[in-house]
Write a protein that holds these residues in place. Sequence first.
Motif, PDB file in Angstrom:
ATOM      1  N   ASN A 122       8.896  -1.459   3.386  1.00 40.52           N
ATOM      2  CA  ASN A 122       7.948  -1.505   2.276  1.00 40.52           C
ATOM      3  C   ASN A 122       6.535  -1.856   2.734  1.00 40.52           C
ATOM      4  N   ASN A 142       8.901   1.566  -0.421  1.00 41.25           N
ATOM      5  CA  ASN A 142       8.152   1.129  -1.604  1.00 41.25           C
ATOM      6  C   ASN A 142       6.722   0.862  -1.161  1.00 41.25           C
ATOM      7  N   ASN A 240      10.550   5.740  -2.534  1.00 39.44           N
ATOM      8  CA  ASN A 240      11.140   5.159  -3.743  1.00 39.44           C
ATOM      9  C   ASN A 240      10.103   4.932  -4.832  1.00 39.44           C
ATOM     10  N   TYR A 241       9.241   3.934  -4.667  1.00 40.11           N
ATOM     11  CA  TYR A 241       8.452   3.457  -5.804  1.00 40.11           C
ATOM     12  C   TYR A 241       7.057   3.041  -5.350  1.00 40.11           C
ATOM     13  N   LYS A 273       8.965   7.520  -7.757  1.00 36.39           N
ATOM     14  CA  LYS A 273       8.557   6.848  -9.002  1.00 36.39           C
ATOM     15  C   LYS A 273       7.148   6.296  -8.833  1.00 36.39           C
TER      16      LYS A 273
HETATM   17  C1  LIG Z   1      10.966  -1.738  -4.503  1.00 34.92           C
HETATM   18  O1  LIG Z   1      11.264  -1.034  -5.685  1.00 34.92           O
HETATM   19  C2  LIG Z   1      12.236  -1.674  -6.486  1.00 34.92           C
HETATM   20  C3  LIG Z   1      12.469  -0.808  -7.684  1.00 34.92           C
HETATM   21  O2  LIG Z   1      12.707   0.506  -7.321  1.00 34.92           O
HETATM   22  C4  LIG Z   1      11.757  -3.027  -6.911  1.00 34.92           C
HETATM   23  O3  LIG Z   1      12.795  -3.665  -7.620  1.00 34.92           O
HETATM   24  C5  LIG Z   1      11.355  -3.842  -5.721  1.00 34.92           C
HETATM   25  O4  LIG Z   1      10.785  -5.050  -6.161  1.00 34.92           O
HETATM   26  C6  LIG Z   1      10.385  -3.104  -4.870  1.00 34.92           C
HETATM   27  N1  LIG Z   1      10.056  -3.888  -3.692  1.00 34.92           N
HETATM   28  C7  LIG Z   1       8.810  -4.008  -3.223  1.00 34.92           C
HETATM   29  C8  LIG Z   1       8.670  -4.820  -1.991  1.00 34.92           C
HETATM   30  O5  LIG Z   1       7.833  -3.474  -3.755  1.00 34.92           O
END
Ligand SMILES: *[C@@H]1O[C@H](CO)[C@@H](O)[C@H](O)[C@H]1NC(C)=O
Length: 274
Positions: A122, A142, A240-241, A273
């Motif tokens: 991340n 992420n 992922n996000y 996402k």
């Molecule tokens: C990564 O994404 C998940 C949701 O998809 C979230 O719960 C989590 O906190 C995120 N972690 C970081 C380090 O951003």
Amino acid sequence: MDSIIHLSLSLLLLLHSLILFPNPSSSSSSSHDFSIIDFDSVFHHDYSPPSPPPPPPRPPSVSCEDDLNGIGTLDTTCQIVSDLNLTGDVYIQGKGNFIILPFRSVTCLSFGCEISINITGNFSLGENATVLAGTFELEAYNASFGNGSAVNVTGLGGSPPAQTSGTPQGVDGAGGGHGGRGACCLTDKEKLPDDVWGGDPYSWSTLQKPWSYGSKGGTTSKEVDYGGGGGGRIRFWIRNYVEVNGGLLADGGDGGDRGGGGSGGSIFIKAAKM
Ligand SMILES: *[C@@H]1O[C@H](CO)[C@@H](O)[C@H](O)[C@H]1NC(C)=O
Ligand SMILES: *[C@@H]1O[C@H](CO)[C@@H](O)[C@H](O)[C@H]1NC(C)=O
Ligand SMILES: *[C@@H]1O[C@H](CO)[C@@H](O)[C@H](O)[C@H]1NC(C)=O
Ligand SMILES: *[C@@H]1O[C@H](CO)[C@@H](O)[C@H](O)[C@H]1NC(C)=O
Ligand SMILES: *[C@@H]1O[C@H](CO)[C@@H](O)[C@H](O)[C@H]1NC(C)=O
Ligand SMILES: *[C@@H]1O[C@H](CO)[C@@H](O)[C@H](O)[C@H]1NC(C)=O
Ligand SMILES: *[C@@H]1O[C@H](CO)[C@@H](O)[C@H](O)[C@H]1NC(C)=O
């Protein structure tokens, strides 16, 4: 004299493309299904722009502690805990996380300086932290960009694509071109507006994956180049996000009273996402 000319058309075009094609991979395949004529046979031979040269091979990754003055390793977690002033391109790769703490800055102020981060874990840019460079490229699982943070590639672009210049000729102080022609800045009443256009237009090699720098604005002096710099490039591939609470800025640079503004650069975000 109103010489602060920002060409924001290119960024508008880009926003348009993000809205129309939020997922570039699916839109490029589906556009084929819907086309009523075979674009390949109509356009392929005469009109398609030259394909961009293949990217140069990646250099070896820098190390967290020795090169970036951070704490930890890129295969676990690397934290940037103090301001970092880079003097050249860096490629940051590892199996872990990369964290820039709140209020820290990572800068590389030469035109076209590239910061590429490719990590399995991340990424986080802390609250009010900033990254300033010509290119900022990120691949991660992420990614989060805190409140008040900024990735700012304004006016720090490198050269526009090889087949164009974008920068206007002459010393009228006109604006740089990109997705459209740069604005003209008519100071000589003997000339027609058509003769003093701003910089050449050029486009991204694909609209779905914009990846060109903006171009410099013109100057008003034969001796000094006052033109604002072209905008830089920002690209995210987030598996992922991605959460962005800060700014992502790729505007053209300000030419001040004596130069034309640069044209805007490119921002491309792809994530599962947002
Ligand atoms: C990564 O994404 C998940 C949701 O998809 C979230 O719960 C989590 O906190 C995120 N972690 C970081 C380090 O951003
Ligand atoms: C960073 O380095 C550049 C070039 O080496 C220098 O001009 C600039 O003042 C430095 N900035 C900071 C904040 O140290
Ligand atoms: C990131 O690294 C992986 C291998 O670890 C490679 O396959 C991928 O192409 C790299 N992405 C970029 C943008 O360099
Ligand atoms: C990245 O964040 C996700 C979600 O919070 C977590 O499951 C994963 O372990 C993290 N990756 C690393 C390398 O720590
Ligand atoms: C970020 O700002 C929003 C809106 O101002 C606020 O609701 C949120 O709590 C802030 N988040 C953090 C981590 O400070
Ligand atoms: C951090 O950024 C926020 C949002 O832009 C801003 O309101 C706040 O004043 C900043 N804090 C400091 C200490 O600069
Ligand atoms: C972005 O960079 C430009 C050029 O260096 C600067 O003028 C502008 O204030 C910066 N914006 C932010 C929000 O940091």
